[in-house]
Motif scaffolding. Structure first.
Motif, PDB file in Angstrom:
ATOM      1  N   LEU A 121      34.196  44.119  50.075  1.00 47.43           N
ATOM      2  CA  LEU A 121      35.366  42.915  50.399  1.00 47.43           C
ATOM      3  C   LEU A 121      34.633  41.478  49.998  1.00 47.43           C
ATOM      4  CD1 LEU A 121      37.174  43.995  53.324  1.00 47.43           C
ATOM      5  CD2 LEU A 121      38.150  43.833  51.230  1.00 47.43           C
ATOM      6  N   LYS A 122      33.479  41.156  50.372  1.00 49.77           N
ATOM      7  CA  LYS A 122      33.003  39.950  50.437  1.00 49.77           C
ATOM      8  C   LYS A 122      32.482  39.440  48.959  1.00 49.77           C
ATOM      9  CE  LYS A 122      29.286  36.752  52.219  1.00 49.77           C
ATOM     10  NZ  LYS A 122      28.177  36.673  52.998  1.00 49.77           N
ATOM     11  N   ASN A 125      32.600  41.446  45.733  1.00 48.00           N
ATOM     12  CA  ASN A 125      33.400  42.038  44.711  1.00 48.00           C
ATOM     13  C   ASN A 125      34.614  41.176  44.815  1.00 48.00           C
ATOM     14  OD1 ASN A 125      31.377  43.531  43.506  1.00 48.00           O
ATOM     15  ND2 ASN A 125      32.251  45.232  44.021  1.00 48.00           N
ATOM     16  N   GLY A 126      34.982  41.041  45.838  1.00 48.26           N
ATOM     17  CA  GLY A 126      36.651  40.294  45.945  1.00 48.26           C
ATOM     18  C   GLY A 126      36.630  39.114  45.304  1.00 48.26           C
ATOM     19  N   LEU A 127      35.419  38.038  45.641  1.00 52.51           N
ATOM     20  CA  LEU A 127      35.492  36.890  45.138  1.00 52.51           C
ATOM     21  C   LEU A 127      35.338  36.919  43.749  1.00 52.51           C
ATOM     22  CD1 LEU A 127      33.563  34.976  47.952  1.00 52.51           C
ATOM     23  CD2 LEU A 127      35.892  34.644  47.574  1.00 52.51           C
ATOM     24  N   LYS A 128      34.581  37.887  43.238  1.00 46.33           N
ATOM     25  CA  LYS A 128      33.879  37.833  41.807  1.00 46.33           C
ATOM     26  C   LYS A 128      35.214  38.126  40.936  1.00 46.33           C
ATOM     27  CE  LYS A 128      32.431  41.495  39.685  1.00 46.33           C
ATOM     28  NZ  LYS A 128      31.874  42.433  39.361  1.00 46.33           N
ATOM     29  N   ASN A 129      35.964  39.100  41.531  1.00 48.23           N
ATOM     30  CA  ASN A 129      37.152  39.496  40.603  1.00 48.23           C
ATOM     31  C   ASN A 129      38.318  38.378  40.548  1.00 48.23           C
ATOM     32  OD1 ASN A 129      36.118  42.197  39.761  1.00 48.23           O
ATOM     33  ND2 ASN A 129      36.661  43.055  41.717  1.00 48.23           N
ATOM     34  N   ILE A 130      38.433  37.789  41.847  1.00 48.62           N
ATOM     35  CA  ILE A 130      39.202  36.846  41.857  1.00 48.62           C
ATOM     36  C   ILE A 130      39.008  35.463  40.817  1.00 48.62           C
ATOM     37  CG2 ILE A 130      40.169  34.719  43.136  1.00 48.62           C
ATOM     38  CD1 ILE A 130      40.188  36.770  45.582  1.00 48.62           C
ATOM     39  N   ARG A 131      37.521  35.071  40.706  1.00 53.39           N
ATOM     40  CA  ARG A 131      37.137  34.156  39.563  1.00 53.39           C
ATOM     41  C   ARG A 131      37.459  34.472  38.277  1.00 53.39           C
ATOM     42  NH1 ARG A 131      32.280  32.770  43.505  1.00 53.39           N
ATOM     43  NH2 ARG A 131      31.693  34.779  42.548  1.00 53.39           N
ATOM     44  N   GLN A 132      37.100  36.081  37.993  1.00 54.09           N
ATOM     45  CA  GLN A 132      37.296  36.418  36.495  1.00 54.09           C
ATOM     46  C   GLN A 132      38.956  36.474  36.323  1.00 54.09           C
ATOM     47  OE1 GLN A 132      35.590  40.392  36.405  1.00 54.09           O
ATOM     48  NE2 GLN A 132      35.707  40.531  34.236  1.00 54.09           N
ATOM     49  N   ALA A 133      39.657  36.822  37.355  1.00 50.41           N
ATOM     50  CA  ALA A 133      41.288  36.968  36.751  1.00 50.41           C
ATOM     51  C   ALA A 133      41.361  35.321  36.598  1.00 50.41           C
ATOM     52  CB  ALA A 133      41.889  37.543  38.272  1.00 50.41           C
ATOM     53  N   GLN A 134      40.999  34.318  37.506  1.00 47.25           N
ATOM     54  CA  GLN A 134      41.334  33.207  37.320  1.00 47.25           C
ATOM     55  C   GLN A 134      41.075  32.594  35.742  1.00 47.25           C
ATOM     56  OE1 GLN A 134      39.839  31.157  40.696  1.00 47.25           O
ATOM     57  NE2 GLN A 134      41.617  31.320  41.766  1.00 47.25           N
ATOM     58  N   GLN A 135      39.809  33.069  35.643  1.00 48.93           N
ATOM     59  CA  GLN A 135      39.191  32.519  34.072  1.00 48.93           C
ATOM     60  C   GLN A 135      39.979  33.310  33.079  1.00 48.93           C
ATOM     61  OE1 GLN A 135      35.120  34.009  33.248  1.00 48.93           O
ATOM     62  NE2 GLN A 135      34.882  33.042  31.286  1.00 48.93           N
ATOM     63  N   GLN A 136      40.339  34.428  32.899  1.00 48.44           N
ATOM     64  CA  GLN A 136      41.234  34.816  32.109  1.00 48.44           C
ATOM     65  C   GLN A 136      42.499  34.311  31.902  1.00 48.44           C
ATOM     66  OE1 GLN A 136      41.147  39.432  32.835  1.00 48.44           O
ATOM     67  NE2 GLN A 136      39.062  39.455  31.657  1.00 48.44           N
ATOM     68  N   MET A 137      43.185  34.050  33.265  1.00 50.93           N
ATOM     69  CA  MET A 137      44.521  33.283  33.248  1.00 50.93           C
ATOM     70  C   MET A 137      44.355  31.820  32.466  1.00 50.93           C
ATOM     71  SD  MET A 137      46.386  34.755  36.363  1.00 50.93           S
ATOM     72  CE  MET A 137      45.216  34.844  37.792  1.00 50.93           C
ATOM     73  N   SER A 158      42.044  47.051  43.684  1.00 50.80           N
ATOM     74  CA  SER A 158      41.476  48.443  43.836  1.00 50.80           C
ATOM     75  C   SER A 158      40.263  48.232  44.751  1.00 50.80           C
ATOM     76  CB  SER A 158      41.402  49.299  42.942  1.00 50.80           C
ATOM     77  OG  SER A 158      40.372  48.749  41.894  1.00 50.80           O
ATOM     78  N   HIS A 159      39.312  47.318  44.580  1.00 55.19           N
ATOM     79  CA  HIS A 159      38.215  46.984  45.181  1.00 55.19           C
ATOM     80  C   HIS A 159      38.662  46.465  46.513  1.00 55.19           C
ATOM     81  CE1 HIS A 159      35.275  46.602  41.565  1.00 55.19           C
ATOM     82  NE2 HIS A 159      35.490  47.643  41.663  1.00 55.19           N
ATOM     83  N   GLY A 160      39.399  45.529  46.775  1.00 50.53           N
ATOM     84  CA  GLY A 160      39.878  45.240  47.841  1.00 50.53           C
ATOM     85  C   GLY A 160      40.257  46.185  48.872  1.00 50.53           C
ATOM     86  N   VAL A 161      41.387  47.066  48.412  1.00 49.88           N
ATOM     87  CA  VAL A 161      41.840  48.279  48.939  1.00 49.88           C
ATOM     88  C   VAL A 161      40.556  49.125  49.263  1.00 49.88           C
ATOM     89  CG1 VAL A 161      43.328  50.078  48.913  1.00 49.88           C
ATOM     90  CG2 VAL A 161      44.325  48.011  48.169  1.00 49.88           C
ATOM     91  N   ALA A 162      39.755  49.445  48.609  1.00 54.29           N
ATOM     92  CA  ALA A 162      38.541  50.421  48.575  1.00 54.29           C
ATOM     93  C   ALA A 162      37.761  49.679  49.862  1.00 54.29           C
ATOM     94  CB  ALA A 162      37.901  50.490  47.300  1.00 54.29           C
ATOM     95  N   GLY A 163      37.353  48.489  49.738  1.00 59.28           N
ATOM     96  CA  GLY A 163      36.744  47.725  50.962  1.00 59.28           C
ATOM     97  C   GLY A 163      37.431  47.926  52.393  1.00 59.28           C
TER      98      GLY A 163
END
Length: 157
Positions: free
Chosen positions: A46-47, A49-61, A76-81
């Motif tokens: 959660l700590k 991968n969650g932040l990494k995926n949020i930054r990556q999604a913001q960059q792509q947007m 899915s990483h958040g739910v898995a965590g």
């Protein structure tokens, strides 16, 4: 709401049953160690991968790249965590399955395919969030993209 609470209670009972069954086979200390280790894994997931995926999604947007694959992967990483944080082996198994790219691709095709028409093709390329079979240039050549200008002409009141 009543169905949801019944499902939650059945899940809790199943988790307890499996926890006791595993504890009787491998011993209580080993069971506690496994539960603590999977909880630690969930917290780190959660700590980190969650932040990494949020930054990556913001960059792509910000680059105006459709990012449903990245957003779904982060979800899915958040739910898995979260599932790994919960004590119990059923939730741990579901959480670990959500980390597998194959399971993520299947779920993105099921979920996004129902929510957004034509979105099922995005599941084939989770990392870029784009269709793997067609580039933007190919879409323009095939006549799927229309370019033009418009001017809004509102009626005066």
């Amino acid at each position: 709401m009543k169905k949801f609470s019944v499902i939650v209670w059945l899940g809790v009972l199943a988790e307890l049953f499996v926890l006791v069954a595993v504890g009787s086979v491998i011993g209580p200390l080993a069971t506690i160690v496994l539960v603590v280790l999977t909880s630690m894994l969930g917290a780190s997931l959660l700590k980190g991968n969650g932040l990494k995926n949020i930054r990556q999604a913001q960059q792509q947007m910000s680059e105006q790249i459709p990012a449903p694959g990245t957003m779904f992967q982060g979800l899915s990483h958040g739910v898995a965590g979260f599932l790994l944080l919960l004590p119990g082996f059923i939730s741990d198994l579901i959480g670990l399955l959500l980390l597998l790219p194959l399971v993520q691709r299947v779920l993105i095709r099921l979920v996004l395919g129902r929510l957004v028409p034509g979105a099922a093709m995005w599941g084939s390329d989770l990392n870029r969030g784009r269709a793997a079979n067609a580039t933007d240039e190919q879409a323009v050549q095939q006549g799927d993209v229309f370019e033009g200008e418009f001017e809004r002409q509102d009626k005066e009141r």
